[in-house]
Motif scaffolding. Sequence first.
Motif, PDB file in Angstrom:
ATOM      1  N   VAL A 114      -3.432  34.299  16.821  1.00 30.04           N
ATOM      2  CA  VAL A 114      -3.752  35.553  16.007  1.00 30.04           C
ATOM      3  C   VAL A 114      -4.494  36.752  16.572  1.00 30.04           C
ATOM      4  CG1 VAL A 114      -5.532  35.902  14.312  1.00 30.04           C
ATOM      5  CG2 VAL A 114      -4.397  33.817  13.858  1.00 30.04           C
ATOM      6  N   ARG A 115      -5.126  36.530  17.895  1.00 28.28           N
ATOM      7  CA  ARG A 115      -5.683  37.462  18.405  1.00 28.28           C
ATOM      8  C   ARG A 115      -4.303  38.484  18.884  1.00 28.28           C
ATOM      9  NH1 ARG A 115     -10.304  34.425  21.882  1.00 28.28           N
ATOM     10  NH2 ARG A 115     -11.988  34.586  20.509  1.00 28.28           N
ATOM     11  N   ALA A 116      -3.465  37.814  19.483  1.00 32.52           N
ATOM     12  CA  ALA A 116      -2.153  38.474  19.928  1.00 32.52           C
ATOM     13  C   ALA A 116      -1.565  39.215  18.930  1.00 32.52           C
ATOM     14  CB  ALA A 116      -1.447  37.714  20.741  1.00 32.52           C
ATOM     15  N   VAL A 117      -1.234  38.763  17.779  1.00 31.46           N
ATOM     16  CA  VAL A 117      -0.651  39.455  16.561  1.00 31.46           C
ATOM     17  C   VAL A 117      -1.859  40.601  16.209  1.00 31.46           C
ATOM     18  CG1 VAL A 117      -0.235  39.042  14.114  1.00 31.46           C
ATOM     19  CG2 VAL A 117       0.753  37.452  15.621  1.00 31.46           C
ATOM     20  N   ARG A 118      -2.881  40.404  16.044  1.00 32.76           N
ATOM     21  CA  ARG A 118      -3.809  41.424  15.793  1.00 32.76           C
ATOM     22  C   ARG A 118      -3.603  42.677  16.789  1.00 32.76           C
ATOM     23  NH1 ARG A 118      -9.602  40.298  17.900  1.00 32.76           N
ATOM     24  NH2 ARG A 118      -8.149  40.874  19.852  1.00 32.76           N
ATOM     25  N   ASP A 119      -3.603  42.336  18.227  1.00 34.39           N
ATOM     26  CA  ASP A 119      -3.612  43.347  19.067  1.00 34.39           C
ATOM     27  C   ASP A 119      -2.207  44.130  18.954  1.00 34.39           C
ATOM     28  OD1 ASP A 119      -5.869  42.836  19.693  1.00 34.39           O
ATOM     29  OD2 ASP A 119      -5.333  41.691  21.722  1.00 34.39           O
ATOM     30  N   TYR A 120      -0.965  43.396  18.762  1.00 32.53           N
ATOM     31  CA  TYR A 120       0.342  44.024  18.531  1.00 32.53           C
ATOM     32  C   TYR A 120       0.585  44.805  17.353  1.00 32.53           C
ATOM     33  CZ  TYR A 120       5.423  44.172  18.133  1.00 32.53           C
ATOM     34  OH  TYR A 120       6.545  44.549  17.971  1.00 32.53           O
ATOM     35  N   ALA A 121      -0.382  44.514  16.240  1.00 30.13           N
ATOM     36  CA  ALA A 121      -0.283  45.347  15.130  1.00 30.13           C
ATOM     37  C   ALA A 121      -0.896  46.599  15.331  1.00 30.13           C
ATOM     38  CB  ALA A 121      -0.703  44.466  14.042  1.00 30.13           C
ATOM     39  N   PHE A 122      -2.155  46.556  15.877  1.00 30.54           N
ATOM     40  CA  PHE A 122      -2.846  47.698  16.220  1.00 30.54           C
ATOM     41  C   PHE A 122      -2.127  48.476  17.134  1.00 30.54           C
ATOM     42  CE2 PHE A 122      -7.204  45.538  14.807  1.00 30.54           C
ATOM     43  CZ  PHE A 122      -6.501  45.662  13.410  1.00 30.54           C
ATOM     44  N   GLU A 123      -1.720  48.016  18.414  1.00 34.14           N
ATOM     45  CA  GLU A 123      -1.254  48.646  19.506  1.00 34.14           C
ATOM     46  C   GLU A 123       0.373  49.164  19.303  1.00 34.14           C
ATOM     47  OE1 GLU A 123      -2.196  46.409  22.811  1.00 34.14           O
ATOM     48  OE2 GLU A 123      -4.307  46.081  22.320  1.00 34.14           O
ATOM     49  N   HIS A 124       0.855  48.423  18.707  1.00 36.85           N
ATOM     50  CA  HIS A 124       2.355  48.828  18.772  1.00 36.85           C
ATOM     51  C   HIS A 124       2.944  49.003  17.241  1.00 36.85           C
ATOM     52  CE1 HIS A 124       3.252  47.356  22.844  1.00 36.85           C
ATOM     53  NE2 HIS A 124       2.251  46.477  22.473  1.00 36.85           N
ATOM     54  N   LEU A 125       2.360  48.825  16.197  1.00 36.19           N
ATOM     55  CA  LEU A 125       2.625  48.986  14.786  1.00 36.19           C
ATOM     56  C   LEU A 125       1.869  50.124  14.371  1.00 36.19           C
ATOM     57  CD1 LEU A 125       3.439  45.600  13.824  1.00 36.19           C
ATOM     58  CD2 LEU A 125       5.163  47.097  14.670  1.00 36.19           C
ATOM     59  N   GLY A 126       0.676  50.488  14.844  1.00 36.52           N
ATOM     60  CA  GLY A 126      -0.111  51.622  14.486  1.00 36.52           C
ATOM     61  C   GLY A 126      -0.916  51.366  13.276  1.00 36.52           C
ATOM     62  N   MET A 127      -1.060  50.190  13.047  1.00 35.64           N
ATOM     63  CA  MET A 127      -1.870  49.252  11.976  1.00 35.64           C
ATOM     64  C   MET A 127      -3.234  49.704  12.151  1.00 35.64           C
ATOM     65  SD  MET A 127       0.183  46.033  10.594  1.00 35.64           S
ATOM     66  CE  MET A 127       2.093  46.324  10.177  1.00 35.64           C
ATOM     67  N   ARG A 128      -4.000  49.956  10.836  1.00 32.69           N
ATOM     68  CA  ARG A 128      -5.479  50.250  11.169  1.00 32.69           C
ATOM     69  C   ARG A 128      -6.313  48.943  10.668  1.00 32.69           C
ATOM     70  NH1 ARG A 128      -6.264  53.158  14.874  1.00 32.69           N
ATOM     71  NH2 ARG A 128      -8.077  53.597  14.331  1.00 32.69           N
ATOM     72  N   ARG A 129      -5.781  48.154   9.630  1.00 33.59           N
ATOM     73  CA  ARG A 129      -6.578  47.274   9.169  1.00 33.59           C
ATOM     74  C   ARG A 129      -5.836  45.951   8.869  1.00 33.59           C
ATOM     75  NH1 ARG A 129     -10.201  45.984   4.438  1.00 33.59           N
ATOM     76  NH2 ARG A 129      -9.375  44.969   3.151  1.00 33.59           N
ATOM     77  N   LEU A 130      -6.212  44.990   9.123  1.00 31.66           N
ATOM     78  CA  LEU A 130      -5.372  43.588   8.738  1.00 31.66           C
ATOM     79  C   LEU A 130      -6.466  42.611   8.126  1.00 31.66           C
ATOM     80  CD1 LEU A 130      -4.164  43.156  12.129  1.00 31.66           C
ATOM     81  CD2 LEU A 130      -2.511  43.648  10.243  1.00 31.66           C
ATOM     82  N   ILE A 131      -5.622  41.886   7.177  1.00 32.86           N
ATOM     83  CA  ILE A 131      -6.637  40.887   6.464  1.00 32.86           C
ATOM     84  C   ILE A 131      -6.018  39.451   6.628  1.00 32.86           C
ATOM     85  CG2 ILE A 131      -7.562  42.516   4.534  1.00 32.86           C
ATOM     86  CD1 ILE A 131      -5.385  40.697   2.590  1.00 32.86           C
ATOM     87  N   VAL A 165     -11.322  37.145   1.397  1.00 31.04           N
ATOM     88  CA  VAL A 165     -10.511  37.929   2.118  1.00 31.04           C
ATOM     89  C   VAL A 165     -11.453  38.286   3.617  1.00 31.04           C
ATOM     90  CG1 VAL A 165      -9.843  40.449   2.136  1.00 31.04           C
ATOM     91  CG2 VAL A 165      -9.507  39.030  -0.032  1.00 31.04           C
ATOM     92  N   TYR A 166     -10.733  38.003   4.410  1.00 33.35           N
ATOM     93  CA  TYR A 166     -11.454  38.294   6.041  1.00 33.35           C
ATOM     94  C   TYR A 166     -10.629  39.730   6.314  1.00 33.35           C
ATOM     95  CZ  TYR A 166     -14.499  34.381   6.237  1.00 33.35           C
ATOM     96  OH  TYR A 166     -15.358  33.525   6.079  1.00 33.35           O
ATOM     97  N   ALA A 167     -11.436  40.732   6.839  1.00 33.76           N
ATOM     98  CA  ALA A 167     -10.609  41.841   7.532  1.00 33.76           C
ATOM     99  C   ALA A 167     -11.066  42.165   8.903  1.00 33.76           C
ATOM    100  CB  ALA A 167     -11.104  42.954   6.466  1.00 33.76           C
ATOM    101  N   VAL A 168     -10.244  42.769   9.567  1.00 25.43           N
ATOM    102  CA  VAL A 168     -10.547  43.368  10.939  1.00 25.43           C
ATOM    103  C   VAL A 168      -9.908  44.763  11.016  1.00 25.43           C
ATOM    104  CG1 VAL A 168      -8.320  42.264  12.010  1.00 25.43           C
ATOM    105  CG2 VAL A 168     -10.703  42.884  13.394  1.00 25.43           C
ATOM    106  N   PHE A 169     -10.457  45.689  11.680  1.00 25.28           N
ATOM    107  CA  PHE A 169     -10.029  47.264  11.784  1.00 25.28           C
ATOM    108  C   PHE A 169      -9.824  47.322  13.075  1.00 25.28           C
ATOM    109  CE2 PHE A 169     -12.541  46.626   7.925  1.00 25.28           C
ATOM    110  CZ  PHE A 169     -11.782  47.724   6.922  1.00 25.28           C
ATOM    111  N   ALA A 170      -8.764  48.403  13.381  1.00 28.66           N
ATOM    112  CA  ALA A 170      -8.641  48.907  14.673  1.00 28.66           C
ATOM    113  C   ALA A 170      -9.721  49.641  15.142  1.00 28.66           C
ATOM    114  CB  ALA A 170      -7.236  49.843  14.812  1.00 28.66           C
ATOM    115  N   GLY A 171     -10.119  49.723  16.432  1.00 26.25           N
ATOM    116  CA  GLY A 171     -11.028  50.428  16.854  1.00 26.25           C
ATOM    117  C   GLY A 171     -11.748  49.799  18.061  1.00 26.25           C
ATOM    118  N   PRO A 172     -12.864  50.286  18.419  1.00 31.16           N
ATOM    119  CA  PRO A 172     -13.480  49.976  19.698  1.00 31.16           C
ATOM    120  C   PRO A 172     -13.932  48.357  19.637  1.00 31.16           C
ATOM    121  CG  PRO A 172     -14.806  51.387  18.758  1.00 31.16           C
ATOM    122  CD  PRO A 172     -13.590  51.277  18.076  1.00 31.16           C
ATOM    123  N   SER A 173     -14.045  47.632  20.638  1.00 25.04           N
ATOM    124  CA  SER A 173     -14.686  46.326  20.983  1.00 25.04           C
ATOM    125  C   SER A 173     -14.255  45.093  19.822  1.00 25.04           C
ATOM    126  CB  SER A 173     -16.175  46.575  20.843  1.00 25.04           C
ATOM    127  OG  SER A 173     -16.616  46.854  19.368  1.00 25.04           O
TER     128      SER A 173
END
Length: 175
Positions: A114-131, A165-173
Amino acid sequence: MVITETDRLVLRPFELSDLDALTPILADPEVMRFSVSGPWSRERTLRFLQGCVADYAEERWGFGLWAVVHKRDAQLIGYCGLSRFADVDGVAEVEIGFRLAPEYWGRGLATEAVRAVRDYAFEHLGMRRLISMIEPENSRSIRVAEKAGMVREKEIWKWGRPVLVYAVFAGPSPM
Ligand SMILES: CC(C)(COP(=O)(O)OP(=O)(O)OC[C@H]1O[C@@H](n2cnc3c(N)ncnc32)[C@H](O)[C@@H]1OP(=O)(O)O)[C@@H](O)C(=O)NCCC(=O)NCCS
């Protein structure tokens, strides 16, 4: 082709030839305990694979749910990836979804994926929010979401029942 990898896992696109390996995983009542549809037949899993392959096309989503393969023995152990939902409480969202074979539970593998997919979505797909949408009783999944930096945002009514609904946003830390 590799989408992303971690110390122990490779995430790659599904192929229809994954049917034999994926069928027993999605037919397992424990794996499907929190699925509205219950355990899946081989035919249902084939439709799932066909859907994943279609989703990868750039003219559709350009991403989807990916195969999780253990590097140790090249075994397919489940899926983790991204799905579009047109209407989650009135909003279009992208969800991280994940399911692993029970014999691999409890070793931090889902969190790693899940962490790897999160990072891929933020860094390579330009997504800003995932749930992630998780049933309140699905404690393991809630823990995985939390360990991937996701925060409980709201409870909604979906699929005829309450869902968190759990959410995480692109951004620092991110964790
Ligand atoms: C959810 C799932 C992917 C977790 O996989 P996993 O590889 O075991 O996950 P991890 O090992 O990374 O983390 C599991 C966490 O849950 C905790 N946990 C295990 N059993 C638990 C329980 N009964 N109650 C609460 N927490 C529990 C573990 O201790 C661990 O947390 P920790 O690292 O703080 O100790 C797996 O159980 C699964 O495929 N479940 C069925 C499908 C599913 O429900 N998918 C999600 C739909 S939203």
